[in-house]
Design an enzyme around this catalytic site. Structure first.
Site, PDB file in Angstrom:
ATOM      1  N   LYS A   1       3.022   2.390  -0.262  1.00  0.00           N
ATOM      2  CA  LYS A   1       3.058   1.274  -1.218  1.00  0.00           C
ATOM      3  C   LYS A   1       2.539   0.015  -0.542  1.00  0.00           C
ATOM      4  O   LYS A   1       3.058  -0.369   0.516  1.00  0.00           O
ATOM      5  CB  LYS A   1       4.501   1.034  -1.702  1.00  0.00           C
ATOM      6  CG  LYS A   1       4.611  -0.107  -2.707  1.00  0.00           C
ATOM      7  CD  LYS A   1       6.057  -0.425  -3.092  1.00  0.00           C
ATOM      8  CE  LYS A   1       6.605  -1.645  -2.376  1.00  0.00           C
ATOM      9  NZ  LYS A   1       6.010  -2.917  -2.732  1.00  0.00           N
TER      10      LYS A   1
ATOM     11  N   LEU B   1      11.423   0.029  -2.852  1.00  0.00           N
ATOM     12  CA  LEU B   1      11.022  -0.828  -1.732  1.00  0.00           C
ATOM     13  C   LEU B   1      10.724  -2.173  -2.383  1.00  0.00           C
ATOM     14  O   LEU B   1      10.070  -2.216  -3.428  1.00  0.00           O
ATOM     15  CB  LEU B   1       9.729  -0.299  -1.122  1.00  0.00           C
ATOM     16  CG  LEU B   1       9.733   0.562   0.116  1.00  0.00           C
ATOM     17  CD1 LEU B   1       8.295   0.923   0.495  1.00  0.00           C
ATOM     18  CD2 LEU B   1      10.403  -0.127   1.299  1.00  0.00           C
ATOM     19  N   ASP B   2      11.169  -3.258  -1.758  1.00  0.00           N
ATOM     20  CA  ASP B   2      10.950  -4.586  -2.356  1.00  0.00           C
ATOM     21  C   ASP B   2       9.471  -4.849  -2.637  1.00  0.00           C
ATOM     22  O   ASP B   2       8.612  -4.315  -1.946  1.00  0.00           O
ATOM     23  CB  ASP B   2      11.380  -5.698  -1.386  1.00  0.00           C
ATOM     24  CG  ASP B   2      12.829  -5.599  -1.048  1.00  0.00           C
ATOM     25  OD1 ASP B   2      13.566  -5.028  -1.857  1.00  0.00           O
ATOM     26  OD2 ASP B   2      13.194  -6.077   0.045  1.00  0.00           O
ATOM     27  N   LEU B   3       9.252  -5.766  -3.570  1.00  0.00           N
ATOM     28  CA  LEU B   3       7.888  -6.176  -3.918  1.00  0.00           C
ATOM     29  C   LEU B   3       7.077  -6.557  -2.677  1.00  0.00           C
ATOM     30  O   LEU B   3       5.934  -6.139  -2.498  1.00  0.00           O
ATOM     31  CB  LEU B   3       7.992  -7.370  -4.881  1.00  0.00           C
ATOM     32  CG  LEU B   3       6.717  -7.858  -5.531  1.00  0.00           C
ATOM     33  CD1 LEU B   3       6.148  -6.796  -6.458  1.00  0.00           C
ATOM     34  CD2 LEU B   3       6.968  -9.146  -6.320  1.00  0.00           C
TER      35      LEU B   3
ATOM     36  N   SER C   1       7.609  -5.717   0.398  1.00  0.00           N
ATOM     37  CA  SER C   1       7.607  -4.740   1.484  1.00  0.00           C
ATOM     38  C   SER C   1       6.556  -3.676   1.218  1.00  0.00           C
ATOM     39  O   SER C   1       6.145  -3.463   0.087  1.00  0.00           O
ATOM     40  CB  SER C   1       8.969  -4.066   1.588  1.00  0.00           C
ATOM     41  OG  SER C   1       9.954  -5.041   1.791  1.00  0.00           O
TER      42      SER C   1
END
Ligand code: DC
Length: 488
Positions: free
Chosen positions: A70, A104-106, A108
């Protein structure tokens, strides 16, 4: 194909998450070969049996597993109403609806898994099975040994304990370079929201970049940002194995008790507590959840929340259909925070509004609606199946959890209860005299015990405690004694 649990078949088929599938089952919406299957233990063979939800057949998809790198700025969701890119939009697997496993955070980047195998998703995201994950983290200022040790011991942030399994220094240039105190390799099991960023903020550091490089046995490797690949069968097998191995390690802890409701390990659960208003149920339930590490669901709050929703929607209790719709529509949600549950209507936490006089005055009428009860009972059973819990209400031992290994029924004279309710009302900030409280209590008792649907009764096999004669400590001691007897 082997016989599988119904909720697994439904989640594998992409119909719903395992939890929502369980809700559908207990609500009686699922059938196998035309026969309603409404127990959580029900099994079927997805190849041979025709499984339907609300009468519509469920089709089985082939399982697909994808590892994606990602990039930052991409959401770990399936869709976004603002049209931003999501992990799902980066992966194109024909004929399969994939969902991300965890998030997963935006900001990250790194390894995220996508699959339509609901069983693996459930396993990997279940708090008890979470496999260790590794993150490569660049921070704004060096972090010394003491700071790194603090993260491993655990820090507190906004009431939550955040803890890394290990924090090591690494070299950004690979294994040959010198370790750099601004580059950390953090391993953790937890998956709390923004956990790494939050724990580093407690030690005064800001994350510059954060990349997940491993999920259990699965490594990001050389996969470039934005690209993905399908997993090999061996990798899928290794993920299953790793998640199951995690469970073994946690066995013996309180969490293991969640596995088999009713098991006498370490104590029996769920525990059902019933009794009329102000008979001491909440006091006892609170003491028990503290003592045994269970979670408390006060089901009265759920009826109160439906009453509040109905008052807001101007739906009178005579309009059973409209009231049932409020209970059915996914509006009412339970949020576990610590040992107690808070009640939400949509996104709004209404727990603190539920003792208001308007709700107090109306709730019994709404609680008497059979269709409303049917919906709430299904949610309550599901809740009890998901964690060791204590459920408090009027029909828990008689209807909701008829097979509970411990059922307690509290009683006290109307006079004692009226006095208690008067005291409680003062605590909740409402002005009520003992005689007003007495009238309220007696009115509520009458409605609750004379209604057609699940009236308040002493459940079969219940341990009856007269709380009028005992002080709180003696009542609690009596209940604990009874529970421990059941455990041996
Ligand atoms: O326990 P309480 O006073 O918060 O309950 C509010 C109302 O909901 C009360 O009138 C009884 C009803 N109730 C019920 O019918 N069944 C339950 N399991 C819990 C509460």
């Amino acid at each position: 194909m082997a016989v599988e649990r119904l909720q697994k078949i439904l989640s594998n088929a992409g119909v719903a998450s395992r939890r929502s599938a369980e809700a559908m089952i207990v609500a009686g919406r699922v059938a196998g070969n035309g026969k309603t299957l409404d127990t959580l233990g029900a099994r079927a063979d997805p190849e041979k049996d025709e499984i339907t939800v609300d009468g519509t057949p469920v089709l089985r998809e082939r399982y697909r597993y994808v590892a994606l790198h990602k990039p930052t700025g991409v959401l770990s969701t399936t869709s976004d109403d603002r049209g931003r890119p999501t992990v799902v939009s980066l992966v194109d697997i024909e004929g399969a609806t994939l969902r991300p496993v965890g998030r997963l955070d935006l900001e990250s980047e790194g390894l995220i898994l996508l699959t339509n195998d609901g069983a693996l998703t459930e396993l990997l995201t279940h708090p008890r099975h979470e496999v260790p994950k590794e993150y490569l983290v660049a921070i704004d200022q060096p972090l010394g040994k003491k700071g790194r040790e603090r993260l491993v011991r655990g820090v507190r942030h906004e009431g939550e304990r955040l803890k890394a399994d290990s924090v090591q220094l690494v070299s950004p240039g690979g294994s040959s370079g010198d370790p750099d105190p601004r580059w950390l390799l953090i391993t953790l099991h937890g998956g709390r929201k923004r956990e790494i960023r939050r724990m580093l903020s407690v030690v005064g550091r800001r994350v510059v970049t954060l990349r997940r490089i491993r999920i259990g046995p699965l490594a990001l490797g050389t996969l470039a940002a934005g690209s993905s690949r399908e997993l090999t069968p061996e990798e899928v097998e290794a993920l299953y194995e790793a998640a199951k191995a995690e469970r073994k390690q946690s066995r013996g802890s309180m969490a293991a008790a969640a596995e088999a409701p009713g098991m006498a390990f370490p104590h029996p659960h769920p525990i059902a507590i019933d009794g009329p208003a102000a008979s001491g149920k909440s006091t006892l339930a609170r003491a028990l959840v503290e003592r045994f590490g269970y979670v408390l669901l006060d089901t009265g709050l759920m009826y109160r929340a439906i009453a509040l929703a109905a008052l807001r929607a101007e739906a009178p209790a005579s309009d059973a259909g409209a009231c049932a719709e409020l209970a059915r529509g996914g509006l009412l949600r339970l949020a576990v925070g610590g040992r107690e549950v808070r009640v939400l209507l949509g996104e709004e936490d209404v727990t603190d509004l539920l003792r208001a006089p308007e709700v107090e005055g109306a709730v019994s009428d709404y609680a008497a609606i059979a269709e409303v009860r049917r919906e709430l009972v299904a949610q309550q059973r599901l809740f009890a199946a998901q964690q060791p819990s204590v459920l408090v209400g009027r029909d828990i031992g008689s209807v909701v959890l008829r097979d509970a290994p411990v059922k307690l029924y509290l009683q006290a004279s109307e006079e004692v209860r009226a006095r208690r309710r008067g005291e409680q009302a003062a605590e909740w900030g409402a002005q009520q005299s003992a005689s007003e409280a007495g009238r309220d209590i007696s009115g509520r008792d009458t409605t609750d015990s004379t209604r057609a649907a699940s009236p308040l009764v002493e459940p079969e096999g219940a341990i009856v405690i007269d709380t009028g004669e005992l002080d709180a400590d003696a009542m609690i001691a009596r209940a604990i004694e009874a529970i421990e007897e059941r455990a041996t």
